[in-house]
Design a protein around this motif. Structure first.
Motif, PDB file in Angstrom:
ATOM      1  N   THR A   1      -6.390  82.192 -44.492  1.00 39.68           N
ATOM      2  CA  THR A   1      -6.977  83.501 -43.768  1.00 39.68           C
ATOM      3  C   THR A   1      -7.856  83.192 -42.758  1.00 39.68           C
ATOM      4  N   LEU A   2      -7.682  83.782 -41.489  1.00 41.25           N
ATOM      5  CA  LEU A   2      -8.790  83.783 -40.416  1.00 41.25           C
ATOM      6  C   LEU A   2      -8.585  85.097 -40.045  1.00 41.25           C
ATOM      7  N   SER A   3      -9.614  85.414 -39.147  1.00 43.27           N
ATOM      8  CA  SER A   3      -9.576  86.667 -38.446  1.00 43.27           C
ATOM      9  C   SER A   3      -8.232  86.970 -37.582  1.00 43.27           C
ATOM     10  N   GLY A   4      -7.317  88.103 -38.037  1.00 45.42           N
ATOM     11  CA  GLY A   4      -6.091  88.293 -37.445  1.00 45.42           C
ATOM     12  C   GLY A   4      -4.935  87.337 -37.877  1.00 45.42           C
TER      13      GLY A   4
ATOM     14  N   SER B   1     -13.358  64.026 -37.303  1.00 41.74           N
ATOM     15  CA  SER B   1     -12.581  65.256 -37.209  1.00 41.74           C
ATOM     16  C   SER B   1     -11.455  64.804 -36.325  1.00 41.74           C
ATOM     17  N   GLU B   2     -11.637  64.431 -35.107  1.00 47.19           N
ATOM     18  CA  GLU B   2     -10.774  63.992 -34.162  1.00 47.19           C
ATOM     19  C   GLU B   2      -9.706  63.102 -34.802  1.00 47.19           C
TER      20      GLU B   2
ATOM     21  N   SER C   1       6.757  68.704 -33.850  1.00 51.62           N
ATOM     22  CA  SER C   1       7.128  69.550 -32.698  1.00 51.62           C
ATOM     23  C   SER C   1       6.204  71.073 -32.902  1.00 51.62           C
ATOM     24  N   GLY C   2       5.490  71.320 -31.898  1.00 52.60           N
ATOM     25  CA  GLY C   2       5.086  72.743 -31.860  1.00 52.60           C
ATOM     26  C   GLY C   2       3.737  72.749 -32.801  1.00 52.60           C
ATOM     27  N   MET C   3       3.414  71.410 -33.524  1.00 52.77           N
ATOM     28  CA  MET C   3       2.344  71.349 -34.187  1.00 52.77           C
ATOM     29  C   MET C   3       1.175  70.944 -33.667  1.00 52.77           C
ATOM     30  N   THR C   4      -0.093  71.633 -33.903  1.00 55.44           N
ATOM     31  CA  THR C   4      -1.418  71.089 -33.241  1.00 55.44           C
ATOM     32  C   THR C   4      -2.328  71.283 -34.565  1.00 55.44           C
ATOM     33  N   ILE C   5      -2.985  70.230 -34.728  1.00 55.85           N
ATOM     34  CA  ILE C   5      -3.826  70.082 -35.809  1.00 55.85           C
ATOM     35  C   ILE C   5      -5.171  69.657 -35.314  1.00 55.85           C
ATOM     36  N   LEU C   6      -6.531  70.415 -35.510  1.00 58.70           N
ATOM     37  CA  LEU C   6      -7.494  70.178 -34.927  1.00 58.70           C
ATOM     38  C   LEU C   6      -8.816  69.659 -35.897  1.00 58.70           C
ATOM     39  N   ASP C   7      -8.364  69.902 -37.158  1.00 53.19           N
ATOM     40  CA  ASP C   7      -9.302  69.956 -38.148  1.00 53.19           C
ATOM     41  C   ASP C   7      -8.580  69.861 -39.645  1.00 53.19           C
TER      42      ASP C   7
ATOM     43  N   ALA D   1     -10.362  75.887 -37.218  1.00 52.89           N
ATOM     44  CA  ALA D   1     -10.198  75.763 -35.788  1.00 52.89           C
ATOM     45  C   ALA D   1      -9.233  76.859 -35.176  1.00 52.89           C
ATOM     46  N   ARG D   2      -9.545  77.565 -34.477  1.00 54.99           N
ATOM     47  CA  ARG D   2      -8.404  78.628 -34.196  1.00 54.99           C
ATOM     48  C   ARG D   2      -7.083  78.187 -33.275  1.00 54.99           C
ATOM     49  N   GLY D   3      -7.403  76.936 -32.616  1.00 52.18           N
ATOM     50  CA  GLY D   3      -6.184  76.306 -31.888  1.00 52.18           C
ATOM     51  C   GLY D   3      -5.279  75.679 -32.905  1.00 52.18           C
ATOM     52  N   ASN D   4      -5.268  75.533 -34.172  1.00 53.86           N
ATOM     53  CA  ASN D   4      -4.293  74.974 -35.119  1.00 53.86           C
ATOM     54  C   ASN D   4      -3.189  75.705 -35.307  1.00 53.86           C
ATOM     55  N   ALA D   5      -2.117  75.115 -35.132  1.00 52.37           N
ATOM     56  CA  ALA D   5      -0.854  75.673 -35.271  1.00 52.37           C
ATOM     57  C   ALA D   5       0.193  74.768 -35.992  1.00 52.37           C
ATOM     58  N   VAL D   6       0.692  75.429 -37.067  1.00 50.34           N
ATOM     59  CA  VAL D   6       1.880  74.706 -37.799  1.00 50.34           C
ATOM     60  C   VAL D   6       3.020  75.629 -38.055  1.00 50.34           C
ATOM     61  N   PRO D   7       4.253  74.989 -37.561  1.00 52.29           N
ATOM     62  CA  PRO D   7       5.456  75.781 -37.915  1.00 52.29           C
ATOM     63  C   PRO D   7       5.762  76.033 -39.111  1.00 52.29           C
ATOM     64  N   ALA D   8       6.362  77.151 -39.491  1.00 51.95           N
ATOM     65  CA  ALA D   8       6.711  77.427 -40.928  1.00 51.95           C
ATOM     66  C   ALA D   8       7.616  76.351 -41.601  1.00 51.95           C
ATOM     67  N   ARG D   9       8.480  75.859 -40.861  1.00 51.99           N
ATOM     68  CA  ARG D   9       9.496  74.821 -40.906  1.00 51.99           C
ATOM     69  C   ARG D   9       8.722  73.709 -41.571  1.00 51.99           C
ATOM     70  N   ALA D  10       7.709  73.258 -40.878  1.00 47.34           N
ATOM     71  CA  ALA D  10       7.003  72.014 -41.146  1.00 47.34           C
ATOM     72  C   ALA D  10       6.230  72.239 -42.594  1.00 47.34           C
ATOM     73  N   LEU D  11       5.956  73.720 -42.842  1.00 49.07           N
ATOM     74  CA  LEU D  11       5.350  73.738 -44.209  1.00 49.07           C
ATOM     75  C   LEU D  11       6.412  73.849 -45.273  1.00 49.07           C
ATOM     76  N   THR D  12       7.539  74.217 -45.134  1.00 51.07           N
ATOM     77  CA  THR D  12       8.441  74.196 -45.948  1.00 51.07           C
ATOM     78  C   THR D  12       9.206  72.768 -46.299  1.00 51.07           C
ATOM     79  N   ASP D  13       9.192  72.097 -45.348  1.00 53.19           N
ATOM     80  CA  ASP D  13       9.615  70.510 -45.457  1.00 53.19           C
ATOM     81  C   ASP D  13       8.709  69.875 -46.254  1.00 53.19           C
ATOM     82  N   LEU D  14       7.429  70.303 -45.768  1.00 58.04           N
ATOM     83  CA  LEU D  14       6.426  69.329 -46.589  1.00 58.04           C
ATOM     84  C   LEU D  14       6.574  69.750 -48.152  1.00 58.04           C
ATOM     85  N   LEU D  15       6.421  70.735 -48.389  1.00 54.97           N
ATOM     86  CA  LEU D  15       6.571  71.257 -49.856  1.00 54.97           C
ATOM     87  C   LEU D  15       7.902  70.716 -50.561  1.00 54.97           C
TER      88      LEU D  15
END
Length: 230
Positions: free
Chosen positions: A172-175, A84-85, A103-109, A114-128
Motif C-alpha cells: 500500500t502506497l498513496s494511489g 540502501s543503494e 526486465s521492467g524491474m526497478t528496486i530502490l529500497d 520509494a515511489r520509483g519502485n516497480a516490479v512486474p506481476a510476472r516477477a512476483l508470481t515467478d518468485l512465489l
C-alpha cells in the motif's frame, strides 16, 4: 512506532546498567564501547531469532523497517556495504540468480516505500513459485509468512469471502495497492497470483476490488496442476 536506537548494543548496555542501579547494585562509570580483553568469558548471550522467523514476521506484519534491514543484509551477504543503494542492486542480483527476469524491474529500497519502485506481476508470481518449490526449501518462509485471508496479519479482515484459501502479502502506497501470494482453489490446487493497482483514487474501493478478485480466483475452479496465474 517504537524509537530506534542509533547504537543498539550501547543502548542495551545502558538499559542493563540502569536495571542494576535500580536494584542497588553499584555500577561504576557509564557504559562505553570497548574490545573484550583476551580470555574473558561472557556472562550472558542474546542471539537473533532464526532468519526464517524474521522473514515470516516481516511478511506477516508488513514491517517496513525490518524489510529494509533484510535487504541491506543481502548486500552484506554479497560482501558489499550495507547501504540502501547496494541493497537494491544486491536484491536484483539474487533474484536474477534464482532465474527471475528483471526486465521492467526497478528496486530502490527494501521497504517498498520509494515511489520509483516497480516490479512486474510476472516477477512476483515467478518468485512465489520458486519459493514454494521443494528444491528451494530455504525460501519456504516466504510462503509460510504470507498472511491468511480472514485470519491473521494484514489479511485478518480482508478477503473474507475466501477465508483460509488466500495467503498474500499486501502492498500500500498513496494511489498504489497490491496483493500477491498463493491461492488454494476449490479443486485443491495451489497457484501463485499477483494483483497490482496504480493511480487508485479511493483506497478502500481499491482494496475491496483486489479482495473481490482474489476471492473470485479462489472459487473459480480454473486452476489445474499445470496452469499459471499472474
Amino acid at each position: 512506532l517504537a524509537a530506534r536506537a542509533n547504537d543498539p548494543a550501547l543502548a542495551a548496555a545502558t538499559a542493563f546498567a540502569d536495571l542494576l542501579s535500580a536494584e542497588d547494585i553499584a555500577v561504576e562509570g557509564s557504559p562505553t564501547r570497548v574490545r573484550s580483553p583476551q580470555g574473558t568469558r561472557p556472562i550472558a548471550v542474546a542471539e537473533s531469532a532464526p532468519l526464517s522467523d524474521i522473514v515470516e514476521y516481516t511478511i506477516a506484519s508488513s514491517d517496513n523497517d525490518t524489510a529494509e534491514i533484510l535487504a541491506r543484509h543481502v548486500a552484506l551477504g554479497l560482501g558489499r556495504p550495507g547501504s540502501s543503494e547496494e541493497a537494491a542492486s544486491a536484491v536484483v542480483e539474487v533474484l536474477a540468480g534464482l532465474g527471475i527476469d528483471s526486465s521492467g524491474m526497478t528496486i530502490l529500497d527494501g521497504s517498498g516505500l520509494a515511489r520509483g519502485n516497480a516490479v512486474p506481476a510476472r516477477a512476483l508470481t515467478d518468485l512465489l513459485g520458486i519459493a514454494a518449490d521443494p528444491a528451494h526449501v530455504h525460501l519456504r518462509a516466504v510462503i509460510t509468512g504470507l498472511p491468511v485471508a480472514a485470519f491473521n496479519g494484514t489479511l485478518r479482515e480482508r478477503v473474507e469471502d475466501a477465508p483460509g484459501q488466500v495467503r498474500a502479502k499486501t502492498g500500500t502506497l498513496s494511489g498504489v495497492h497490491s496483493l500477491a501470494g498463493v491461492i488454494t482453489g476449490d479443486g485443491g490446487v495451489a497457484y501463485a497470483f499477483a494483483l497490482l493497482s496504480n493511480d487508485a483514487g479511493n483506497a478502500l474501493e481499491a482494496r475491496e476490488a483486489l479482495d473481490e478478485v482474489a476471492a473470485s480466483l479462489a472459487g473459480c475452479g480454473c486452476a489445474t496442476p499445470t496452469s499459471q496465474a499472474g
